[in-house]
Scaffold this motif. Structure first.
Motif, PDB file in Angstrom:
ATOM      1  N   ASN A  19       0.767  -1.425  -0.126  1.00 37.65           N
ATOM      2  CA  ASN A  19      -0.122   0.042   0.000  1.00 37.65           C
ATOM      3  C   ASN A  19       0.920   1.262   0.125  1.00 37.65           C
ATOM      4  O   ASN A  19       0.334   2.341   0.319  1.00 37.65           O
TER       5      ASN A  19
ATOM      6  N   SER B 136       3.344   4.324  -1.692  1.00 32.33           N
ATOM      7  CA  SER B 136       3.301   5.429  -2.448  1.00 32.33           C
ATOM      8  C   SER B 136       4.727   5.454  -3.236  1.00 32.33           C
ATOM      9  O   SER B 136       5.665   6.262  -2.720  1.00 32.33           O
TER      10      SER B 136
ATOM     11  N   ARG C 212       0.332   1.546  -4.372  1.00 32.44           N
ATOM     12  CA  ARG C 212      -1.191   1.676  -4.009  1.00 32.44           C
ATOM     13  C   ARG C 212      -2.262   2.172  -5.143  1.00 32.44           C
ATOM     14  O   ARG C 212      -3.371   2.053  -5.121  1.00 32.44           O
TER      15      ARG C 212
ATOM     16  N   GLN D 184      -7.449   2.999  -6.730  1.00 37.83           N
ATOM     17  CA  GLN D 184      -6.497   2.350  -5.731  1.00 37.83           C
ATOM     18  C   GLN D 184      -6.512   0.809  -5.973  1.00 37.83           C
ATOM     19  O   GLN D 184      -7.570   0.489  -6.470  1.00 37.83           O
ATOM     20  N   ARG D 185      -5.564   0.321  -5.641  1.00 34.97           N
ATOM     21  CA  ARG D 185      -5.286  -0.927  -5.836  1.00 34.97           C
ATOM     22  C   ARG D 185      -6.395  -1.618  -5.010  1.00 34.97           C
ATOM     23  O   ARG D 185      -7.261  -1.142  -3.996  1.00 34.97           O
TER      24      ARG D 185
ATOM     25  N   ASN E  80      -8.020   4.373   5.302  1.00 29.23           N
ATOM     26  CA  ASN E  80      -6.744   3.719   4.787  1.00 29.23           C
ATOM     27  C   ASN E  80      -6.413   4.360   3.380  1.00 29.23           C
ATOM     28  O   ASN E  80      -5.216   4.095   2.862  1.00 29.23           O
TER      29      ASN E  80
ATOM     30  N   PHE F 146      -8.238   4.391   0.949  1.00 30.59           N
ATOM     31  CA  PHE F 146      -9.074   3.674  -0.402  1.00 30.59           C
ATOM     32  C   PHE F 146     -10.298   4.242  -0.573  1.00 30.59           C
ATOM     33  O   PHE F 146     -11.043   4.686   0.475  1.00 30.59           O
TER      34      PHE F 146
END
Length: 704
Positions: free
Chosen positions: A390, A392, A447, A497-498, A544, A546
């Motif tokens: 997660n 950057s 992420r 985001q993933r 988080n 997301f």
């Protein structure tokens, strides 16, 4: 005119004081002497104001179906806001939190919203034309408004009428340009304050022709602002200019505007830690001295009204605009740099028919095309937090372009059922098509998820129904049922985001009902209403980092706006809201628990703003004492961290020395209260934008 805004919260001292103040104010005004009745008639602005936002035509506020607030030109000129929030927060239900420089976040019958929700839930207009394209909104959109030289500001809370589509969900703000004077006029204003604060504004106009011939009116306006910033390594420079041309002939009217705005800002980031905004060692510091924001906007519009018959009018408004912004995302791990831009053009068209019996119909078609781009690049090495996967990472996070098309036919109708009863019904269909092209490698990058090129389409239908009835000459009631909707912002769809699934974002929908009344009671002019709203497909970012695409929220409250004269040249005005904004779903992550029924974060139940005014020396002078109250609110969606709220007091004074010279001053935050313009909770920490110290601003205006 003055306004007071209040949202009351039963928990804590600040909420109870706001409730008591509202009750005491009503009791005091009711007890005012009957001898003030005539003066109350003269100041009954709630009924006599002419508004233009809902229909695009002049409509008395007394017969407006639904809520609308107007801040007239004279009040904007008296307040002389450093930023638009200073005057807009006088309106009930509006709570704009100022960040660093020109940055801000908006709430209109809503929590303070961020990201795509903050950008897309509110519609910002200039003379009825959106200042940005629908899917490319700016969460800091007020930095592109020109309120310094204004013809007034109108605010609608809740879904806009059928004339407005995407982004008119929680509300809209319409900035009216100042028209040319009937003959000629001019003024130049300069003022200065602490921290190298200095602003110069000017405007001049001239009108040629008139009487039996066509008239041509011209106005030029500008403003230049320099603010050194009260925090370290911060500051703001803004330049704004507008040209307006008016043409008036017996059967044709034209209004053309050209507006340019440039912003260069050295941004101050959050101060971090428990109650950091109170800490003398922290609140003037800047943890992000490298942060900046540079932006410019250029837009033009031409409104043409042509009378086809005595009861038939064609209105065409072609427009074009261009925007560009470059800024450091200091609030994210890794501090990437975002560059975004778009140019767009469109046509607002309507046919207005007035029928026998007081009925009217507006048939409209709005079209818009936009070509936009966005890149996000992190030049710094990947920070240790958050950890992979997660994280950057350094490099290109996103790089894409989007071409957008919007087609929106609509119908707005008003039917005079009886001499005292007016019924309104409207329907808008809006089709949005995004053609997205990815210019970065597809797939997951830390992420971030960069999706392949694709096309997305959205179709939204928004009905509106309203009823207004004049019970007697002193009270008019109304009921409104409306749906607001917005297609997702392009950042909602393509800056993913993933673990997210492309295409999962849907159009947000908000269903609203409000019941209200306006009129006179004794010597008080007032408007009040109750509202309830349910929102689906709420799209936001969790703790988080997301995105959540299927959120639901409920919103309920009561709003009040009133004004009245008092003895000895005094007057008082107030507006208020008590509201609750709650989550209507459950979302549990490792660091955040959102439960059905929790308050939405950054949603104070109480906001209050009361002003006591005094006109003296035959009306040449005016003084105003202002109380600004923000109630306590949760800083996080889990409802575990709380900001206590604050009360700020300001004083303003304006005096016409001669017909051509006015002196003015304002003392802000009189008691030098430590407070936070914004309180937030992220990455396990409290963080704040501290409010400014006591400040004295002095200036002068030359008129001819």
């Amino acid at each position: 005119m003055t306004v007071f805004g209040c949202v009351c919260r039963p928990r804590g001292k600040a909420g109870s004081s706001a409730i008591f103040a509202t009750w005491a104010l009503g009791a005091a005004l009711t007890a005012a002497p009957a001898a003030l009745a005539q003066e109350a008639e003269e100041k009954a602005w709630l009924l006599d104001e002419i508004t233009v936002t809902t229909t695009g035509l002049g409509t008395p506020r007394a017969t407006h179906i639904g809520n609308i607030s107007k801040i007239p030109e004279a009040e904007v000129e008296f307040v002389k806001p450093v930023q638009p929030s200073e005057v807009l927060n006088r309106v009930p239900g509006v709570g704009i939190q100022q960040g660093s420089g020109a940055e801000h976040l908006t709430a209109i019958r809503s929590p303070v919203l961020t990201g795509g929700a903050g950008a897309g839930s509110f519609l910002y207009l200039e003379d009825g034309v959106p200042m940005r394209a629908a899917g490319f909104a700016n969460v800091n959109a007020l930095m592109e408004a020109m309120d310094e030289v204004s013809g007034g500001i109108e605010v609608v809370r809740g879904p806009g009428g059928a004339r407005y589509g995407s982004n008119a969900e929680h509300g809209l703000i319409n900035f009216l340009s100042r028209p040319p004077a009937p003959d000629e006029d001019g003024e130049l204003t300069a003022w200065g304050g602490p921290h190298d604060l200095f602003e110069v504004t000017g405007t001049a106009s001239k009108t040629l022709g008139g009487a039996d011939a066509a008239s041509h009116g011209f106005r030029g306006s500008f403003s230049v602002l320099n603010d050194g910033g009260f925090r370290a390594d911060s500051g703001l420079e803004q330049q704004k200019a507008r040209l307006r041309y008016d043409y008036d002939a017996p059967d044709t009217r034209i209004e053309a505007t050209l507006t340019a705005v440039n912003t260069n800002q050295e941004t101050a980031g959050y101060v971090v830690g428990p109650d950091a905004y109170k800490n003398p060692a922290l609140y003037k510091t800047n943890p992000n001295p490298e942060a900046y924001r540079d932006a410019w906007a250029l837009r033009t519009a031409v409104r043409v009204e042509r009378d086809l018959d005595d009861d038939l009018m064609l209105v065409l408004t072609p427009y074009a605009r261009s925007n560009r912004m470059n800024f450091l995302m200091h609030f994210l791990p890794g501090q990437p740099v975002e560059e975004n831009a778009h140019w767009s053009g469109g046509l607002l068209s309507s046919l207005v028919a007035r029928l026998d019996g007081g009925h009217s119909l507006i048939f409209g078609l709005d079209t818009e095309y936009t070509d936009g781009s966005l890149s996000e690049i992190q030049y710094n090495a990947a920070p240790p937090f958050p950890a992979p996967p997660n994280n950057s990472p350094q490099g290109v996070h996103y790089d894409y372009t989007v071409k957008a098309l919007v087609l929106a036919p609509y119908l707005h109708s008003e039917w005079q059922l009886t001499p005292k009863t007016l019924f309104s019904a409207g329907l808008r269909f809006e089709y949005t098509r995004y053609d997205y092209e990815n210019h970065a490698p597809n797939g997951i990058f830390g992420r971030y998820l960069r999706i392949p090129s694709r096309v997305d389409e959205f179709s939204d239908v928004t009905p509106k129904v309203g009823l207004l009835h004049e019970f007697n000459e002193n009270i008019t009631g109304y009921v409104n049922l409306a749906r607001g909707a917005r297609a997702p912002q392009t950042t909602d769809l393509y800056r993913l985001q993933r673990l997210q699934v492309p295409g999962e974002a849907k159009s947000e929908e908000l269903d609203s009902i409000e019941v209200g009344a306006r009129g006179r009671w004794a010597n008080i002019s007032y408007e009040t209403n109750l509202f309830y709203m349910e929102k689906r497909n709420y799209y936001f970012r969790d703790a988080n980092g997301f995105n959540v695409s299927n959120g639901k929220t409920n919103h309920a409250g009561v709003e009040l706006e009133l004004a009245a004269p008092l003895p000895f040249g005094l007057d008082i005005a107030a507006a208020g809201t008590y509201a609750r904004h709650t989550y209507a779903f459950t979302n549990i992550t490792a660091t955040e628990i959102i439960l059905d029924g929790n308050d939405v974060d950054t949603a104070p139940r109480t906001l209050a703003n009361v002003r006591l005014g005094y006109d003296f020396d035959g009306g040449d002078g005016r003084a105003e004492f202002e109380w600004v109250h923000v109630g306590d609110y949760w800083m996080d969606a889990s409802n575990t961290a709380e900001y206590d709220g604050h009360d700020i007091f300001n004083l303003r004074l304006d005096y016409n020395v001669t017909e051509n010279l006015a002196l003015f001053g304002k003392l802000t935050n009189i008691f030098d209260t430590r407070y936070a313009d914004r309180a937030d909770f992220a990455f396990g920490n409290e963080r704040y934008f501290p409010g400014e110290d006591r400040g004295l601003i002095l200036g002068a205006t030359l008129r001819y």
